[in-house]
Design a protein around this motif. Structure first.
Motif, short mmCIF file in Angstrom:
data_model
loop_
_atom_site.label_atom_id
_atom_site.label_comp_id
_atom_site.label_asym_id
_atom_site.label_seq_id
_atom_site.Cartn_x
_atom_site.Cartn_y
_atom_site.Cartn_z
N ALA A 1 8.98 63.11 52.12
CA ALA A 1 10.18 62.37 51.75
C ALA A 1 10.83 61.81 53.01
O ALA A 1 10.82 62.44 54.06
N GLU A 2 11.38 60.60 52.89
CA GLU A 2 12.10 60.00 54.01
C GLU A 2 13.52 60.53 54.06
O GLU A 2 14.04 61.06 53.08
N GLN A 3 14.15 60.36 55.22
CA GLN A 3 15.55 60.72 55.30
C GLN A 3 16.37 59.76 54.46
O GLN A 3 15.95 58.63 54.18
N ASP A 4 17.53 60.21 54.03
CA ASP A 4 18.42 59.40 53.18
C ASP A 4 19.81 59.47 53.81
O ASP A 4 20.58 60.39 53.56
N VAL A 5 20.12 58.49 54.66
CA VAL A 5 21.38 58.51 55.41
C VAL A 5 22.19 57.24 55.26
O VAL A 5 23.15 57.02 55.99
N ARG B 1 22.87 61.98 48.51
CA ARG B 1 21.74 61.58 49.36
C ARG B 1 20.81 62.78 49.48
O ARG B 1 21.25 63.88 49.77
N LYS B 2 19.54 62.55 49.26
CA LYS B 2 18.62 63.67 49.16
C LYS B 2 17.32 63.40 49.90
O LYS B 2 16.85 62.27 50.02
N SER B 3 16.77 64.47 50.43
CA SER B 3 15.49 64.42 51.12
C SER B 3 14.91 65.83 51.10
O SER B 3 15.39 66.71 50.36
N LEU B 4 13.87 66.04 51.89
CA LEU B 4 13.33 67.37 52.09
C LEU B 4 13.70 67.82 53.50
O LEU B 4 13.52 67.09 54.46
N GLU B 5 14.23 69.02 53.59
CA GLU B 5 14.67 69.55 54.87
C GLU B 5 13.47 69.89 55.75
O GLU B 5 12.36 70.11 55.27
N PHE C 1 19.15 64.28 56.57
CA PHE C 1 18.48 63.76 57.77
C PHE C 1 16.98 64.00 57.78
O PHE C 1 16.26 63.37 58.56
N GLY C 2 16.47 64.90 56.95
CA GLY C 2 15.04 65.19 56.98
C GLY C 2 14.65 65.75 58.34
O GLY C 2 15.30 66.64 58.89
N LYS D 1 34.58 46.42 55.64
CA LYS D 1 34.81 45.95 54.29
C LYS D 1 33.81 44.85 53.95
O LYS D 1 33.65 43.88 54.68
N GLY D 2 33.10 45.03 52.85
CA GLY D 2 32.11 44.04 52.43
C GLY D 2 30.73 44.28 52.97
O GLY D 2 29.77 43.68 52.50
N ALA D 3 30.59 45.18 53.97
CA ALA D 3 29.27 45.46 54.53
C ALA D 3 28.51 46.42 53.62
O ALA D 3 29.10 47.20 52.88
N GLN D 4 27.21 46.37 53.68
CA GLN D 4 26.37 47.21 52.86
C GLN D 4 25.41 47.99 53.74
O GLN D 4 24.86 47.46 54.69
N GLY D 5 25.21 49.27 53.40
CA GLY D 5 24.18 50.05 54.07
C GLY D 5 22.86 49.81 53.38
O GLY D 5 22.76 49.10 52.38
N SER D 6 21.81 50.37 53.93
CA SER D 6 20.49 50.26 53.31
C SER D 6 19.97 51.65 53.05
O SER D 6 20.01 52.50 53.92
#
Length: 760
Positions: free
Chosen positions: A42-46, A367-371, A720-721, A735-740
């Motif tokens: 699994a990838e990190q999810d941040v 937000r989920k991943s594998l530790e 963070f994985g 404001k108005g910015a988006q994460g990925s």
């Protein structure tokens, strides 16, 4: 409750609540052309976002399990929060990347390389010319030398928890200029990249008093994007603020507050607006997911529940129930009407409170991943039935590890694959599935192993005296119940002692001989035979020879030997966050019962689980976790090293809490630690892992899930994985910015059954 240690490269590889066999190893996957390491599951999810999208300023309120007793990561009472602080405020020459491998940290290190191997190994570090401590002094050879002297183990006045690697250094010198540090080793050391991460200033490492006491509650001199402002034990928090002398990318946040919040109180703190980031359990993840679900405009209720289930009607009542309530409230029975009107008002108030709660949670996301850690089943081989290798192997071969992984990870929408290595996780360079040395799940062969060890199905069991009953467990005198809880409060109950005689059992084990070929030669040159068990962990007949009778009776008939039933003490934590461990334990209990092994389950308080039971050896079976390491030759050796007698006659087990080990595995670790050839080191580690599997002292089950709740506009923080967090990049989106965020596979969800846990 996490039951996992402080993480890679902290004090030592720690199992807090974070074996080598005598059989030869089959051909390793690592010797083939295909790389067995694979990819991270699994990838990190941040919610990753470019720094340009992140606003300057703000405070991150981050829930942690505890305020640390010490800020010195090399002391025995350092914990996970100690590591968090060290990562944010101190130099690390190397950090972990997305595959759990060490990568150079350019903020501190321009280069590092082995420049000589004969007659001695020499490593030259070239430091970033801008790297300075917060007092303005350059980071240099004096700091490296002070840390080496403190951690070398030569001066007992330093209360250090480990000296691995530092004890191999012969000298440290200034190089060609002030930015070079020359480290000469007395013996070759493959894991030299593990050293000086973190690096403390000579102010902390220079004297025993400064080391022992000076850095426990404060760090006056630091060199990271943040500095320690205060450790406040009254408010249970550590406050980090920006370091004005930081030369790297400036921290986006003004402040990080690490606050100790019990896991079962975190959802309330989220609702109250007191937290921005927290690791959570699956039930909280469900609630946060539901709060953010689309809602009916008329009623405000979610259109769909967790896992796509239909959402409850208004106020949690069906349309028929709501109609009946209206009819009673407006009916001719005045008493019933008055009672219903009061009940309706209470429901309205409860519904309004729930709407406020969901509204507060709707600003968060899961937000989920594998530790970078795995959960294992530990089998104590020091005494009792599990001192016999055949019984340990029978237990291991009774387990369906895929089903156990699915029980925890599948409801969370995470990859549910069992872990195949004790020394690395999928994606790490040293990873290879070595479980073949033990063999696949096979109840028939497990029963044959037990028969060879002398455990008979349906055999006579002596009635225990009252004083012999274990830990207050009240066993059924007739033996006709599979599970009976004690009348006391100690949480002990017996599973699988029904003493019933069944019909005919399986016949001889024709496949065991083939498995013995896969298992290979014994450490001392012994050959597999049908001889008697003569020594702990090294008995002939680790596989039952061909023709050995399997236990008679049904698969659930209990086993006995010398009038004593085969019952194993299974110790579990009882605190919040341990639901997944208890679910896994229940499934393991059922699997063992299928081969005639009973279990005596005792639930103990979290605070005593590790110290009084795991470390003390007061258990037969237990579940706890180990963190993954980028340096398994160094960090895993004390976990699997053969216990040795101490000067006072006691047994020195180091971190090998299963008490199972052999000289052969120790030698493989030592060779891997001294070779500078990375491929050779990986092959040696994989051979060591196969032998650890063969001895069945510990059985890796699954990679731990990591569930984190974060404010929707918080970027570069979460699950963070493998990767080390980049603290200077954390912040709130403009404001108005988006994460990925990485897209989740279709049909996945953060929800979970009540029995799963992110802290398993």
């Amino acid at each position: 409750m996490s039951h996992v240690g402080v993480g890679p490269r902290a004090v030592m590889r720690s199992a807090a609540f974070l074996t080598a066999g005598v059989l030869a190893v089959p051909a390793l996957a690592g010797c083939t052309s295909e790389d067995p390491a694979g990819k991270p599951l699994a990838e990190q999810d941040v919610a990753a976002a470019d720094r340009a999208r992140i606003a300057d300023g703000g405070t991150l309120r981050w829930a942690v399990d505890s305020v640390p007793d010490t800020l010195n990561a090399f002391q025995s009472d350092a914990d996970a929060t100690t590591t968090r602080v060290a990562q944010a405020v101190l130099p690390s020459m190397y950090r972990m990347d997305e595959t759990g491998s060490p990568v150079r940290n350019p903020d501190y290190l321009e280069s590092a390389e082995v420049v000589d191997t004969e007659p001695k190994q020499v490593v030259v570090y070239k430091l970033n010319q801008q790297a300075v401590w917060s007092d303005g002094r350059e980071i240099g050879a004096a700091d490296f030398a002070a840390q080496w002297r403190a951690l070398s183990g030569k001066d007992s006045a330093y209360w250090t928890a480990r000296n691995a690697g530092y004890d191999r250094i012969q000298k440290i010198e200034r190089g060609a200029n002030d930015l070079e540090v020359k480290v000469t080793f007395s013996r070759p050391y493959a894991d030299w990249k593990a050293l000086f991460s973190p690096l403390y200033p000579k102010d902390v490492m220079g004297t025993p008093d400064a080391f022992n006491d000076g850095a426990r509650r404060s760090l006056e001199v630091t060199a990271g994007p943040f500095a320690v402002k205060k450790v406040d034990t009254k408010s249970d928090q550590v406050v980090l603020t920006g370091n004005p002398r930081w030369w790297g990318e400036p921290a986006k946040l003004d402040k990080i507050v690490l606050r100790a919040v019990p896991r079962d109180e975190r959802v309330s703190e989220l609702v109250a607006g007191e937290l921005d980031l927290a690791e959570i359990d699956p039930e909280t993840a469900d609630e946060v997911t539901l709060a953010g679900a689309p809602r009916d405009p008329a009623t405000g209720t979610p259109l769909m529940g967790p896992e796509g289930s239909p959402a409850p009607g208004p106020q949690g009542r069906s349309a028929a129930e709501a109609l009946r309530s209206w009819a009673v409230a407006n009916g001719s029975d005045e008493d019933a009407a008055e009672e219903e009107i009061l009940a309706r008002e209470e429901r309205r108030e409860a519904a309004a409170k729930e709407r406020r709660r969901q509204k507060a949670l709707s600003g968060f996301e899961v937000r989920k991943s594998l530790e970078a850690a795995y959960t294992q089943l530990a089998l104590n081989g020091s005494d009792g039935p599990l001192a016999d290798e055949r019984v340990r192997r029978a237990v291991a071969r009774a387990l369906d590890r895929e089903k156990l992984a699915e029980a925890v990870l599948k409801p969370l929408g995470l990859p549910a694959e069992p872990v195949g290595s004790h020394l690395a996780l999928s994606g790490q360079p040293a990873y290879a599935d070595g479980s073949g040395a033990l063999g696949q799940q096979n109840a028939k062969e497990a029963r044959a192993l037990l028969a060879d060890a002398g455990w008979e199905s349906g055999g006579p069991v002596k009635k225990a005296d009252e004083g012999e009953k274990a830990a207050g467990a009240e066993k059924d005198e007739k033996g006709d119940k599979d599970e009976k809880k004690s009348d006391g409060d100690d949480g002990t109950y017996i599973v699988g002692e029904d003493n019933k005689n069944g019909g005919s059992g399986d016949g001889g084990n024709d496949d065991a001989k083939d498995d013995a070929k896969d298992g290979a030669d014994r450490e001392s040159g012994e050959k597999l035979s049908s001889g008697k068990n003569t020594a702990q962990g090294g008995a002939p007949g680790a596989y039952a020879p061909k023709g050995t009778a399997a236990p008679a009776g049904s698969v659930t008939a209990p086993l006995a030997k010398d009038g004593k039933a085969l019952t194993l003490r299974f110790v579990l934590p009882s605190g919040p966050g341990s639901e997944a461990l208890r679910t896994v334990a229940d499934r393991i209990t059922d699997m063992l019962k299928e081969i005639g092994i009973g279990t005596e389950i005792t639930k103990v308080p979290d605070e005593s689980y590790f110290k009084d039971h795991i470390a003390a050896g007061e258990y037969d079976l237990a579940l706890y976790s180990w963190p993954a390491s980028a340096f398994p030759a160094t960090d895993a050796r004390p976990i699997y090293a053969k216990p040795v007698p101490a000067a006072d006659g006691s047994l020195n087990v180091a971190q090998n809490y299963t008490r199972v080990g052999t000289d052969q595995v120790d030698q493989l670790f030592d060779r891997a630690m001294t070779t500078l050839d990375q491929k050779e080191a990986r092959d040696l580690l994989r051979k060591a892992d196969s032998r650890i599997w063969a001895a069945a002292g510990s059985i890796p089950l699954y990679q731990r899930p990591q569930l984190t709740v974060a404010r929707e506009n918080l970027a570069n923080a979460g699950a963070f994985g493998f990767e080390t967090p980049v603290y200077e990049d954390m912040g709130y989106l403009k404001k108005g910015a988006q994460g990925s965020r990485p897209s989740a596979p279709a049909g996945t969800s953060a929800s979970s059954s009540p029995s799963s846990s992110s802290g398993s």
